[in-house]
Design an enzyme around this catalytic site. Structure first.
Site, PDB file in Angstrom:
ATOM      1  N   ARG A   1      57.325  43.145  44.727  1.00 48.73           N
ATOM      2  CA  ARG A   1      56.847  43.583  45.908  1.00 48.73           C
ATOM      3  C   ARG A   1      57.655  44.322  47.221  1.00 48.73           C
ATOM      4  O   ARG A   1      58.888  43.648  46.628  1.00 48.73           O
ATOM      5  CB  ARG A   1      55.895  41.647  46.658  1.00 48.73           C
TER       6      ARG A   1
ATOM      7  N   ARG B   1      48.029  26.619  58.158  1.00 47.96           N
ATOM      8  CA  ARG B   1      48.774  26.186  56.419  1.00 47.96           C
ATOM      9  C   ARG B   1      48.904  24.877  56.531  1.00 47.96           C
ATOM     10  O   ARG B   1      49.878  24.774  55.283  1.00 47.96           O
ATOM     11  CB  ARG B   1      49.952  27.072  56.766  1.00 47.96           C
TER      12      ARG B   1
ATOM     13  N   ARG C   1      61.682  41.660  50.709  1.00 51.33           N
ATOM     14  CA  ARG C   1      61.776  40.074  51.665  1.00 51.33           C
ATOM     15  C   ARG C   1      62.423  39.792  51.196  1.00 51.33           C
ATOM     16  O   ARG C   1      62.408  39.623  49.984  1.00 51.33           O
ATOM     17  CB  ARG C   1      60.378  39.845  51.993  1.00 51.33           C
TER      18      ARG C   1
ATOM     19  N   LYS D   1      47.030  38.227  49.831  1.00 50.56           N
ATOM     20  CA  LYS D   1      45.936  37.425  51.146  1.00 50.56           C
ATOM     21  C   LYS D   1      46.504  38.972  52.003  1.00 50.56           C
ATOM     22  O   LYS D   1      45.892  39.534  52.920  1.00 50.56           O
ATOM     23  CB  LYS D   1      46.293  36.591  51.291  1.00 50.56           C
TER      24      LYS D   1
ATOM     25  N   ARG E   1      58.534  27.827  48.260  1.00 43.59           N
ATOM     26  CA  ARG E   1      57.153  28.184  48.844  1.00 43.59           C
ATOM     27  C   ARG E   1      56.054  27.744  48.401  1.00 43.59           C
ATOM     28  O   ARG E   1      54.760  27.430  48.636  1.00 43.59           O
ATOM     29  CB  ARG E   1      56.940  29.308  49.198  1.00 43.59           C
TER      30      ARG E   1
HETATM   31  P1  AP5 Z   1      50.564  40.218  49.122  1.00 42.98           P
HETATM   32  O1  AP5 Z   1      49.066  41.290  48.760  1.00 42.98           O
HETATM   33  O2  AP5 Z   1      51.691  41.126  49.894  1.00 42.98           O
HETATM   34  O3  AP5 Z   1      50.475  38.657  48.877  1.00 42.98           O
HETATM   35  P2  AP5 Z   1      49.929  37.856  50.016  1.00 42.98           P
HETATM   36  O4  AP5 Z   1      49.202  36.945  49.700  1.00 42.98           O
HETATM   37  O5  AP5 Z   1      49.821  37.957  51.698  1.00 42.98           O
HETATM   38  O6  AP5 Z   1      51.192  36.997  50.221  1.00 42.98           O
HETATM   39  P3  AP5 Z   1      52.891  36.711  50.875  1.00 42.98           P
HETATM   40  O7  AP5 Z   1      54.194  36.195  50.088  1.00 42.98           O
HETATM   41  O8  AP5 Z   1      52.655  37.597  52.162  1.00 42.98           O
HETATM   42  O9  AP5 Z   1      51.994  34.246  51.411  1.00 42.98           O
HETATM   43  P4  AP5 Z   1      52.933  33.522  52.293  1.00 42.98           P
HETATM   44  O10 AP5 Z   1      52.113  33.386  52.640  1.00 42.98           O
HETATM   45  O11 AP5 Z   1      54.318  33.529  51.328  1.00 42.98           O
HETATM   46  O12 AP5 Z   1      54.200  34.917  53.241  1.00 42.98           O
HETATM   47  P5  AP5 Z   1      53.975  35.009  54.428  1.00 42.98           P
HETATM   48  O13 AP5 Z   1      54.617  36.287  55.131  1.00 42.98           O
HETATM   49  O14 AP5 Z   1      52.871  34.591  55.106  1.00 42.98           O
HETATM   50  O15 AP5 Z   1      50.378  40.549  47.932  1.00 42.98           O
HETATM   51  C1  AP5 Z   1      51.773  40.254  46.976  1.00 42.98           C
HETATM   52  C2  AP5 Z   1      52.310  41.077  46.109  1.00 42.98           C
HETATM   53  O16 AP5 Z   1      51.421  41.001  44.983  1.00 42.98           O
HETATM   54  C3  AP5 Z   1      51.799  42.658  46.537  1.00 42.98           C
HETATM   55  O17 AP5 Z   1      53.497  43.544  45.528  1.00 42.98           O
HETATM   56  C4  AP5 Z   1      50.945  43.911  45.790  1.00 42.98           C
HETATM   57  O18 AP5 Z   1      51.113  44.848  45.782  1.00 42.98           O
HETATM   58  C5  AP5 Z   1      50.824  42.300  44.941  1.00 42.98           C
HETATM   59  N1  AP5 Z   1      49.687  42.281  44.462  1.00 42.98           N
HETATM   60  C6  AP5 Z   1      48.456  42.324  45.454  1.00 42.98           C
HETATM   61  N2  AP5 Z   1      47.036  41.579  44.927  1.00 42.98           N
HETATM   62  C7  AP5 Z   1      47.319  41.705  44.010  1.00 42.98           C
HETATM   63  C8  AP5 Z   1      46.367  41.781  42.540  1.00 42.98           C
HETATM   64  N3  AP5 Z   1      44.999  41.553  42.578  1.00 42.98           N
HETATM   65  N4  AP5 Z   1      46.617  42.339  41.223  1.00 42.98           N
HETATM   66  C9  AP5 Z   1      48.190  42.470  41.212  1.00 42.98           C
HETATM   67  N5  AP5 Z   1      48.714  42.342  42.279  1.00 42.98           N
HETATM   68  C10 AP5 Z   1      48.186  41.815  43.336  1.00 42.98           C
HETATM   69  O19 AP5 Z   1      54.587  33.698  55.339  1.00 42.98           O
HETATM   70  C11 AP5 Z   1      56.518  33.707  55.205  1.00 42.98           C
HETATM   71  C12 AP5 Z   1      57.146  32.256  55.673  1.00 42.98           C
HETATM   72  O20 AP5 Z   1      56.553  32.239  57.199  1.00 42.98           O
HETATM   73  C13 AP5 Z   1      56.728  31.402  55.242  1.00 42.98           C
HETATM   74  O21 AP5 Z   1      57.349  30.751  53.669  1.00 42.98           O
HETATM   75  C14 AP5 Z   1      56.375  30.162  55.815  1.00 42.98           C
HETATM   76  O22 AP5 Z   1      58.302  30.190  56.228  1.00 42.98           O
HETATM   77  C15 AP5 Z   1      56.612  31.531  57.431  1.00 42.98           C
HETATM   78  N6  AP5 Z   1      55.055  31.180  57.996  1.00 42.98           N
HETATM   79  C16 AP5 Z   1      53.764  32.185  58.002  1.00 42.98           C
HETATM   80  N7  AP5 Z   1      53.045  31.953  58.461  1.00 42.98           N
HETATM   81  C17 AP5 Z   1      53.203  30.195  58.956  1.00 42.98           C
HETATM   82  C18 AP5 Z   1      52.393  29.583  59.403  1.00 42.98           C
HETATM   83  N8  AP5 Z   1      51.452  29.171  59.647  1.00 42.98           N
HETATM   84  N9  AP5 Z   1      53.424  28.162  59.780  1.00 42.98           N
HETATM   85  C19 AP5 Z   1      54.093  27.680  59.940  1.00 42.98           C
HETATM   86  N10 AP5 Z   1      55.360  28.878  59.002  1.00 42.98           N
HETATM   87  C20 AP5 Z   1      54.452  30.119  58.581  1.00 42.98           C
END
Ligand code: AP5
Length: 221
Positions: free
Chosen positions: A135, A90, A168, A15, A179
């Protein structure tokens, strides 16, 4: 009417990688609750101190904290004409809150509201642990890398801005599994929620990054 995109998908589904590109193409802000929360954690704000307890356990941060953070962000000028929500909502609870936020923003901007499109990044979870533990992201500009398939030219250094790359704290196997569990329980039901509203599109996110991008362009134009 402005366009709003909601990106849905499990941790590591790409994403953030694709939002960064789309934000540049559409000149929309990339509104990413994970990064907003991490900035609060780093600055040790009261929200950040509370949020950290949940993030370390792979759980959702309480809805009211995220609501306040996101509402303040969406009132900024650059979000007036549309935005991409990466990681929000979410849960069904957050989806309902978001609808309330959109009503408030309509009054705030005196406009006629927005077309909302939810885009699901469909990828089998088994393949995601490897993506997450490999990552790295830039501590300065946030550019995302991967030690397997998107390596920086110089180890530990961002190609774009020269900032140092960091891992991270929640990108370890144990927290990643928690997660995924949270995603299955809380976020997955949103697919039906947005599907029933007729505003859900699905892309195959189990392809190389450039091919996922091509799929995304077909949907967003
Ligand atoms: P990347 O693009 O970084 O993936 P992503 O989907 O953005 O993954 P995240 O881990 O950031 O999502 P998340 O939802 O768990 O974390 P967030 O920070 O939002 O890609 C990942 C890796 O794969 C990279 O190395 C990339 O290069 C590689 N890649 C990408 N595309 C690829 C492909 N097509 N093929 C191969 N490799 C690829 O949330 C973190 C924490 O914050 C949560 O756990 C929660 O505690 C809190 N939080 C966040 N939002 C909320 C909310 N709305 N409500 C409550 N808590 C929240």
């Amino acid at each position: 009417m402005k366009n709003i995109y909601i990106f849905l998908g499990p941790p590591g589904s790409g994403k953030g990688t694709q939002t960064a590109r789309l934000a540049e193409r559409l000149n929309f802000p990339h509104v990413d609750t994970g990064s907003l929360l991490r900035a609060n954690v780093k600055a040790q704000t009261p929200y950040g101190i509370e949020a950290k307890k949940y993030m370390d356990q792979g759980q959702l941060v309480p809805a009211e904290i995220v609501e306040n953070i996101i509402f303040e962000r969406l009132k900024e000028n650059d979000a007036k004409n549309g935005y991409i929500l990466d990681g929000y909502p979410r849960s069904i609870e957050q989806a309902l809150i978001l609808e309330g936020i959109h009503e408030k923003l309509k009054n705030f901007w005196h406009d006629d509201g927005a077309n909302v499109c939810a885009i699901y990044f469909d990828v089998p979870m088994e393949s995601l642990i490897e993506r997450l533990v490999n990552r790295r992201s830039c501590s300065k500009c946030g550019e995302i890398y991967n030690l397997i398939n998107k390596k920086p030219q110089r180890a530990g250094i961002c190609d774009k801005c020269g900032g140092s790359l960091i891992q991270r704290s929640d990108d370890n196997e144990e927290t990643a599994r928690l997660r995924f569990e949270t995603y299955n329980n809380e976020t997955y039901p949103l697919l039906k929620y947005y599907g029933d509203k007729g505003i859900l599109k699905t892309i195959n996110a189990n392809l190389p990054i450039d091919e996922v991008w091509e799929e995304l362009i077909k949907i967003t134009g």
